[in-house]
Structure formats: C-alpha cells, structure tokens
Write a protein that holds these residues in place. Structure first.
Motif, PDB file in Angstrom:
ATOM      1  N   ARG A  74      59.584  93.311  18.694  1.00 52.72           N
ATOM      2  CA  ARG A  74      59.293  94.837  18.702  1.00 52.72           C
ATOM      3  C   ARG A  74      58.832  95.023  17.192  1.00 52.72           C
ATOM      4  NH1 ARG A  74      62.939  92.104  21.816  1.00 52.72           N
ATOM      5  NH2 ARG A  74      64.753  93.353  21.005  1.00 52.72           N
ATOM      6  N   LEU A  75      57.974  96.150  17.274  1.00 53.29           N
ATOM      7  CA  LEU A  75      57.633  96.559  16.016  1.00 53.29           C
ATOM      8  C   LEU A  75      58.686  96.967  15.047  1.00 53.29           C
ATOM      9  CD1 LEU A  75      54.836  99.392  16.889  1.00 53.29           C
ATOM     10  CD2 LEU A  75      54.403  97.094  16.049  1.00 53.29           C
ATOM     11  N   LEU A  76      59.683  97.184  15.277  1.00 49.92           N
ATOM     12  CA  LEU A  76      60.934  97.671  14.265  1.00 49.92           C
ATOM     13  C   LEU A  76      62.076  96.922  15.157  1.00 49.92           C
ATOM     14  CD1 LEU A  76      60.192 101.635  13.636  1.00 49.92           C
ATOM     15  CD2 LEU A  76      59.620  99.566  12.248  1.00 49.92           C
ATOM     16  N   TYR A  77      63.090  96.802  14.209  1.00 48.29           N
ATOM     17  CA  TYR A  77      64.463  96.113  14.293  1.00 48.29           C
ATOM     18  C   TYR A  77      65.428  97.229  14.253  1.00 48.29           C
ATOM     19  CZ  TYR A  77      68.591  93.098  13.854  1.00 48.29           C
ATOM     20  OH  TYR A  77      69.664  92.427  14.058  1.00 48.29           O
ATOM     21  N   GLN A  78      66.474  97.432  15.253  1.00 49.07           N
ATOM     22  CA  GLN A  78      67.400  98.411  15.137  1.00 49.07           C
ATOM     23  C   GLN A  78      68.902  97.467  14.721  1.00 49.07           C
ATOM     24  OE1 GLN A  78      68.624 101.010  18.274  1.00 49.07           O
ATOM     25  NE2 GLN A  78      69.289 102.697  16.709  1.00 49.07           N
ATOM     26  N   ASN A  79      69.465  97.749  13.606  1.00 47.49           N
ATOM     27  CA  ASN A  79      70.401  96.902  13.111  1.00 47.49           C
ATOM     28  C   ASN A  79      71.505  97.321  14.016  1.00 47.49           C
ATOM     29  OD1 ASN A  79      72.888  96.383  11.590  1.00 47.49           O
ATOM     30  ND2 ASN A  79      71.870  95.603  10.121  1.00 47.49           N
ATOM     31  N   TRP A  88      59.864  94.908  11.358  1.00 49.62           N
ATOM     32  CA  TRP A  88      59.958  93.480  12.027  1.00 49.62           C
ATOM     33  C   TRP A  88      58.508  93.032  12.244  1.00 49.62           C
ATOM     34  CZ3 TRP A  88      62.944  92.780  17.518  1.00 49.62           C
ATOM     35  CH2 TRP A  88      62.881  91.401  17.743  1.00 49.62           C
ATOM     36  N   ILE A  89      57.906  93.391  13.449  1.00 48.28           N
ATOM     37  CA  ILE A  89      56.526  93.051  13.505  1.00 48.28           C
ATOM     38  C   ILE A  89      55.831  94.146  12.666  1.00 48.28           C
ATOM     39  CG2 ILE A  89      54.469  92.918  15.030  1.00 48.28           C
ATOM     40  CD1 ILE A  89      56.807  90.663  15.000  1.00 48.28           C
ATOM     41  N   PHE A 105      51.699 102.688  11.513  1.00 46.46           N
ATOM     42  CA  PHE A 105      52.119 101.355  11.419  1.00 46.46           C
ATOM     43  C   PHE A 105      51.251 100.307  10.683  1.00 46.46           C
ATOM     44  CE2 PHE A 105      54.668 103.178  14.789  1.00 46.46           C
ATOM     45  CZ  PHE A 105      56.130 102.945  14.463  1.00 46.46           C
ATOM     46  N   THR A 106      51.596  99.410   9.764  1.00 45.79           N
ATOM     47  CA  THR A 106      51.115  98.368   9.318  1.00 45.79           C
ATOM     48  C   THR A 106      51.752  97.171   9.848  1.00 45.79           C
ATOM     49  OG1 THR A 106      50.617  99.274   7.123  1.00 45.79           O
ATOM     50  CG2 THR A 106      50.268  96.875   7.251  1.00 45.79           C
ATOM     51  N   ILE A 107      50.808  96.353  10.464  1.00 46.54           N
ATOM     52  CA  ILE A 107      51.205  95.064  11.252  1.00 46.54           C
ATOM     53  C   ILE A 107      51.202  93.783  10.447  1.00 46.54           C
ATOM     54  CG2 ILE A 107      50.649  94.003  13.700  1.00 46.54           C
ATOM     55  CD1 ILE A 107      51.578  96.959  13.726  1.00 46.54           C
ATOM     56  N   ARG A 108      52.091  92.752  10.950  1.00 48.06           N
ATOM     57  CA  ARG A 108      52.102  91.581  10.122  1.00 48.06           C
ATOM     58  C   ARG A 108      50.688  90.733  10.648  1.00 48.06           C
ATOM     59  NH1 ARG A 108      57.709  88.843   9.407  1.00 48.06           N
ATOM     60  NH2 ARG A 108      56.350  87.177   9.082  1.00 48.06           N
ATOM     61  N   ASP A 109      50.309  89.910   9.703  1.00 47.25           N
ATOM     62  CA  ASP A 109      48.958  89.211  10.132  1.00 47.25           C
ATOM     63  C   ASP A 109      49.332  87.845  10.459  1.00 47.25           C
ATOM     64  OD1 ASP A 109      49.475  87.964   7.809  1.00 47.25           O
ATOM     65  OD2 ASP A 109      47.865  88.798   6.696  1.00 47.25           O
ATOM     66  N   ASP A 110      50.592  87.505  10.891  1.00 46.65           N
ATOM     67  CA  ASP A 110      50.781  85.986  11.113  1.00 46.65           C
ATOM     68  C   ASP A 110      51.440  85.810  12.128  1.00 46.65           C
ATOM     69  OD1 ASP A 110      53.220  87.201  10.441  1.00 46.65           O
ATOM     70  OD2 ASP A 110      53.822  85.668   9.027  1.00 46.65           O
ATOM     71  N   VAL A 111      51.393  86.767  13.136  1.00 46.68           N
ATOM     72  CA  VAL A 111      52.099  86.575  14.381  1.00 46.68           C
ATOM     73  C   VAL A 111      51.300  86.419  15.471  1.00 46.68           C
ATOM     74  CG1 VAL A 111      53.656  87.758  15.914  1.00 46.68           C
ATOM     75  CG2 VAL A 111      53.917  88.353  13.493  1.00 46.68           C
ATOM     76  N   THR A 112      51.618  85.348  16.477  1.00 47.24           N
ATOM     77  CA  THR A 112      50.852  84.863  17.632  1.00 47.24           C
ATOM     78  C   THR A 112      52.010  84.832  18.839  1.00 47.24           C
ATOM     79  OG1 THR A 112      51.434  82.466  17.388  1.00 47.24           O
ATOM     80  CG2 THR A 112      49.573  83.507  16.238  1.00 47.24           C
ATOM     81  N   TYR A 113      51.253  85.039  19.828  1.00 51.55           N
ATOM     82  CA  TYR A 113      51.885  84.813  21.176  1.00 51.55           C
ATOM     83  C   TYR A 113      52.026  83.464  21.599  1.00 51.55           C
ATOM     84  CZ  TYR A 113      51.672  90.030  21.838  1.00 51.55           C
ATOM     85  OH  TYR A 113      51.905  91.301  21.623  1.00 51.55           O
ATOM     86  N   ASP A 227      57.155  76.993  16.499  1.00 52.19           N
ATOM     87  CA  ASP A 227      56.576  77.896  15.188  1.00 52.19           C
ATOM     88  C   ASP A 227      56.858  79.269  15.005  1.00 52.19           C
ATOM     89  OD1 ASP A 227      55.219  78.752  17.546  1.00 52.19           O
ATOM     90  OD2 ASP A 227      53.270  78.595  17.103  1.00 52.19           O
ATOM     91  N   TYR A 228      58.114  79.498  15.627  1.00 48.35           N
ATOM     92  CA  TYR A 228      58.367  80.974  15.575  1.00 48.35           C
ATOM     93  C   TYR A 228      58.977  81.172  13.804  1.00 48.35           C
ATOM     94  CZ  TYR A 228      60.732  85.705  15.848  1.00 48.35           C
ATOM     95  OH  TYR A 228      60.952  86.590  16.007  1.00 48.35           O
ATOM     96  N   ASP A 229      58.324  82.011  13.107  1.00 49.42           N
ATOM     97  CA  ASP A 229      58.781  82.226  11.870  1.00 49.42           C
ATOM     98  C   ASP A 229      58.478  83.761  11.521  1.00 49.42           C
ATOM     99  OD1 ASP A 229      59.730  81.687   9.393  1.00 49.42           O
ATOM    100  OD2 ASP A 229      57.866  81.244   8.680  1.00 49.42           O
ATOM    101  N   TRP A 230      58.777  84.694  12.367  1.00 49.88           N
ATOM    102  CA  TRP A 230      58.682  86.325  11.997  1.00 49.88           C
ATOM    103  C   TRP A 230      59.652  87.202  12.516  1.00 49.88           C
ATOM    104  CZ3 TRP A 230      54.617  83.177  14.015  1.00 49.88           C
ATOM    105  CH2 TRP A 230      54.814  83.025  15.474  1.00 49.88           C
ATOM    106  N   ALA A 231      60.838  86.590  12.357  1.00 46.07           N
ATOM    107  CA  ALA A 231      62.086  87.183  12.717  1.00 46.07           C
ATOM    108  C   ALA A 231      62.429  88.533  11.773  1.00 46.07           C
ATOM    109  CB  ALA A 231      63.559  86.330  12.469  1.00 46.07           C
ATOM    110  N   PRO A 232      63.156  89.388  11.961  1.00 42.87           N
ATOM    111  CA  PRO A 232      63.231  90.510  10.976  1.00 42.87           C
ATOM    112  C   PRO A 232      63.911  90.131   9.842  1.00 42.87           C
ATOM    113  CG  PRO A 232      64.331  90.998  13.261  1.00 42.87           C
ATOM    114  CD  PRO A 232      63.630  89.751  13.369  1.00 42.87           C
ATOM    115  N   PRO A 233      63.453  90.694   8.728  1.00 43.25           N
ATOM    116  CA  PRO A 233      63.633  90.044   7.372  1.00 43.25           C
ATOM    117  C   PRO A 233      65.045  90.152   6.827  1.00 43.25           C
ATOM    118  CG  PRO A 233      61.534  91.284   7.370  1.00 43.25           C
ATOM    119  CD  PRO A 233      62.120  91.564   8.649  1.00 43.25           C
TER     120      PRO A 233
END
Length: 549
Positions: A74-79, A88-89, A105-113, A227-233
C-alpha cells in the motif's frame, strides 16, 4: 503430542486436512531452536472459511483480507501498535492542502509487480481511480474506505496527486488498508468474476508473496518473492520474506483447526473459539488475540421494519438482553464487554454503556406500554401479529449461533420469539438485504479510522440498519446519515471526533444497535512460529514471520 478426544471424534475431517497438507513440511520444530530469525520453511495456516474475492475494495471478509494483505503493498503503512501512518510505497506521508481535498504523494522508483511491470505513478493513479470510483460495467464496487473521490493526477514520473469533491480527511489512512492494495495494470482490467475463486494465481500484486497455486474452496499456496525489497522502512526485517511460503488450508470445523495445530500438523489457525483457548496454554503452544479497532460485535435493528419501528420495542430488546451473561458464558478475557458501538481502541470512541443496561422489568414495561400483550403460547401479540424476530447467523463472527441462542432464551422470557436464519454465506448475504427476512442483523467491522462507523451504518456503505430501503432507496433517518457523512468530510481530527461521538449518541439514543463485545481475531500457534504479526485490524502478516527449527 496426542490428539484430544474431540479431534478423534472428528477423525474423518482431520484426515481430509492432513491429506491436503501432505507433502507440505511446516519446518517448525517447537521451542528450543535458534534465537535468531532463520529463513526457509513453509508455514501451514488454517482458515475457517474460504476466500470469495481478491478485489481489494471488496476484500474485507477476513479470508479475503488475509490473502490480499500478503500479496499487495500500500502507499502507506499503519503501525498496528501505535496506529500511526508511516511511509511504504510512498516515500513520505502525503502533502495535504488546507481543506483535505488534495493529497500529493511521492512514489518509490524501485518497486515492481510480480509480473515484472513497474509500480509507477501512472499505475498508482489507475489503482485509486478504480477503487475510488468503481466500475459498474465490471461489477467492481467503490471502496468504502475512500470518500468524496474525484480523480487522480500523474504530476510526474514519481509524483501523484488525488483530488476530492469535498474534504476527505480519512484518505491517508484509507491508502494504508488492504482495500487499497496495489495491483498490476493487467489485474486492474479484470471483471468482478475474474477476481473470484479459480483466478487467484492471476491476481498480481507487488507484495512479499505471490499466489502460486489454488485448489478452489480448499487451499491456496503463497510463495515468497525472491526480489522483494520494499517493506515499510520501520520494520526490523527487510528484503525477502523469511518464509519460503504459506500453505493456506480451509478447515471449517473448530475442533479440526484446534486439533491439527495441537497435534503438530499445522502451524497457525485463525478463529480459535473461546472454549478451546485453554488448550493453547500447554507447552509448545500459544495464542495471539489481535484487536480489530472498529465497530463492535453486535446486533443492528432494522428499525424500518414494522415490528421494530417503535423505539420502545427496540429499547425493550436491549434491556432484555443480559450481555454480561452472554460474554461470561461463551467467551474469555479476549472478548471485553462492549461499552458502545465502537471498541475502546477505535478512533472516535465514546462510552454509551448507560444505554445498554440489563433491566428485564423495564423491558416488560416497555412492551406493555407499546401494546404487546402475552398470547396463548406465551409470545406477545399486537393487532394479531406475533412479536417474532429473525436474526442471521453471522458465519464470520465467533460463536454467532450460540450468542443468538442465548438471546433467544433471554428474550423468550419476555414473550419475544427469536428465530435463527440458517444457511451458507451466500444465503446469509441474500437474506440480509431484506428487513422482512432478517430483522436483527449480527455483524461487526474492523478499521482503524474514524470512518469505520460510517462504513457500518451509512446508507451508502454496509447499511446494516437498512436505513436505506433496498426496494425504493428511501432513507428512514436522514439525520443519522448526515452525522455519519460528517465523519468522512470534517477536515480536522477534532471535528471528526465530534461527528463520530454525535453519530454514536444518535445510534444509542434511538436504540438502533446493541453491542455485545469487542471482537478480536484469535489465532492459535505452535511455539515454533516466531514474529507472527497482524495488521491494524487483525489480518495475518507473514512477511516477518519465521519458523524456529
């Protein structure tokens, strides 16, 4: 570990589950293994019901959400601990204009489906345009989490802006929910039917797991994306999921779910009934009771039904139900007695418990005053009509049938006849649309935002009170609808709190709803399951989970 007697009595059903899990090694070895997180292994997870759709706006049913939560980002993560929103994204929380009608929103540039396509600004706008507007031609509904949506805008390759026709203060939280799980462009072209059973492997998200296999109605296999590498920081674990996969098996009988985990043939089971909780106090087992932060488990009175149109009848039902006895008889400390329409942990909560006092003498007096007199068989009668009400059996809710049975006994003493509508989920859903079929509707809804109250009771959302008549679209209580709308449109937290409190007081004063308990999601685990977690309303999150060998 030997199976308990109840599992032996369900041996045939247990054998079916064991067959489904054949060849699927859980990899868990109980306590006493390594203390450091270890990668690998497939976790076996038991669900009481099968999933029905993976279209995110319609995925609120827990078996649906448990899948969507693990295959989408999702775009954001709710703790789930603090309920705070985090990046998040989206790389940061959104920029919001003064009246909450624009979100940038600014979107990450390294995320793929998982099909290799990019999760970029254009794709994000396509997702939210569909979720915010729906598509009737494909029978795809609007997300109940998104209000007053106008359009999305691609500002540049990594920036999106969303526009609203009126203040939408809940939008940031909405894009953190499973109802806003992001999907690939090809998946966004699907029809409602194509999001349903038989199509799970074709629903493409960017999450840490993908659906690798499906056996309709019985099991799903999720495998980790390498290759997943974009979890909530903010999460301690980053990179690929620690598990190799999750084997989701449908086991409808509670005794089978419990017995299979206790016997070491599965790792986690959802919806452990209160009487079975004690079994998980044994060595090598544990419970995880997750709060759902929303509208409490309770009964919505369809007040436009002729029998329930008199507020005195609704008040009498409320006064005639001993909620404490129900909770003490059927449940455990995992199920706190409700003090209002919302759980204490829910945003907007106000205590309205004064309206739900058990007082059978007052209940009888109210019914007498309303003209309902005892009939020959003990059931009250007025103008030749028996005081008879039908409740649904809420299959997703814990012990619904037993709860209604106790209510049946309690109200029977007052001369109110209570019938239980039996049937599968499809039959229950169809019956719930008519106040002539179901007069009292048993349900709950979880969402960690002020809007959850609107989601449950607003005429344009779940409409559990049937305030909007499904035959002519007329509204029975416009004032309630206006109060609920204000929750979603008030621009400040203080105004939303005030609107929520006003709506809860209206619901309590008009005796529209009888809350029973704050519903948790109770999971039973083997001790080898480490770092099991849930999102903010209790759906499983397997990303950081690992198996202690």
């Amino acid at each position: 570990m030997s199976r308990p007697a109840r599992v032996l009595r369900s041996l045939a059903a247990l054998a079916v589950v064991a067959t489904l899990m054949a060849g699927c090694s859980s990899g868990s070895a109980g306590s006493g293994g390594s203390e450091e997180p270890g990668a690998g292994g497939t976790l076996t997870y038991l669900e009481p019901q099968t999933w029905t759709t993976l279209y995110p706006p319609a995925a609120g049913f827990y078996p649906n959400g448990g899948v969507v939560n693990n295959i989408t980002d999702r775009l954001l993560y709710q703790n789930p601990e603090t309920l705070e929103l985090e990046p998040w994204i989206a790389t940061a929380l959104p920029e919001v204009n003064a009246d909450s009608t624009e979100y940038t929103f600014t979107i990450r540039d390294d995320v793929t489906y998982s099909d290799g396509t990019p999760l970029d600004a254009e794709n994000v706008v396509r997702n939210l345009d569909l979720f915010g507007k729906g598509d009737p031609t494909r029978a795809l509904t609007v997300s109940e989490a998104i209000n007053n949506y106008d359009r999305g805008e691609v500002v540049d390759e990594h920036t999106v802006r969303f526009h609203f026709t009126a203040p939408a203060p809940g939008f940031a939280q909405a894009v953190s929910t499973i109802n806003s799980g992001l999907l690939s462009n090809a998946t966004l072209d699907k029809t409602n039917e194509e999001f349903g059973p038989g199509n799970a492997t074709t629903v493409i998200g960017s999450g840490p797991f993908v659906v690798a296999d499906e056996k309709i109605g019985t099991e799903l296999t999720l495998t980790a994306r390498e290759d997943y590498d974009w979890a909530p920081p903010s999460l301690a674990h980053q990179g690929r999921a620690l598990l190799d996969g999750v084997h989701v098996v449908v086991a409808g009988e509670s005794s089978v779910r419990v017995g299979t985990v206790v016997a070491g043939q599965a790792d986690v089971a959802r919806q452990i009934d209160a009487p079975d909780e004690a079994q998980f106090a044994a060595d090598g087992l544990s419970l995880h009771a997750a709060t759902t932060n929303g509208v409490n488990n309770g009964f919505s009175f369809r007040f436009r039904n002729p029998v329930l149109s008199d507020i005195r009848v609704r008040q009498a039902i409320i006064a005639g139900v001993d909620r404490e006895a129900i909770v003490e008889t059927l449940f455990t400390d995992s199920y706190p007695l409700a003090t209002g329409a919302l759980a204490r942990t829910a945003l907007g909560y106000v205590d309205t418990s004064e309206y739900y006092a058990y007082d059978p003498k007052r209940a009888a007096a109210l019914l007498d005053e309303a003209g309902w007199k005892a009939g020959a068989d003990g059931v009250r009668v007025k103008d030749g009509v028996r005081l008879s009400l039908t409740f649904n059996e809420a299959l997703p809710q814990p012990r619904s049938k037993e709860v209604v049975t106790l209510v049946q006994e309690q109200l029977g003493e007052l001369g109110i006849d209570v019938q239980l509508f039996a049937g599968d989920q499809a039959a229950q859903t169809e019956a719930s649309l008519s106040a002539d079929t179901i007069q009292v509707y048993h349900s709950m809804v979880g969402r960690a935002d002020f809007d959850v109250l609107k989601s449950q009771f607003f005429s344009g959302n779940r409409n559990t009170l049937l305030n909007r008549d499904n035959t002519d679209d007329s509204i029975g209580d416009p004032e309630l609808d206006a109060l609920l709308s204000a929750i979603a449109s008030a621009p400040t937290v203080e105004a939303r709190q005030a609107a929520s409190e006003a709506a809860q007081k209206r619901i309590a004063e008009q005796a529209y709803f009888l809350p029973i308990f704050e519903e948790p999601q109770v999971f039973g685990l083997r001790a080898g399951v480490q770092d099991f977690a849930t999102e903010s309303v209790g759906r499983p999150s397997f990303y950081s989970t690992w198996l202690d060998r």
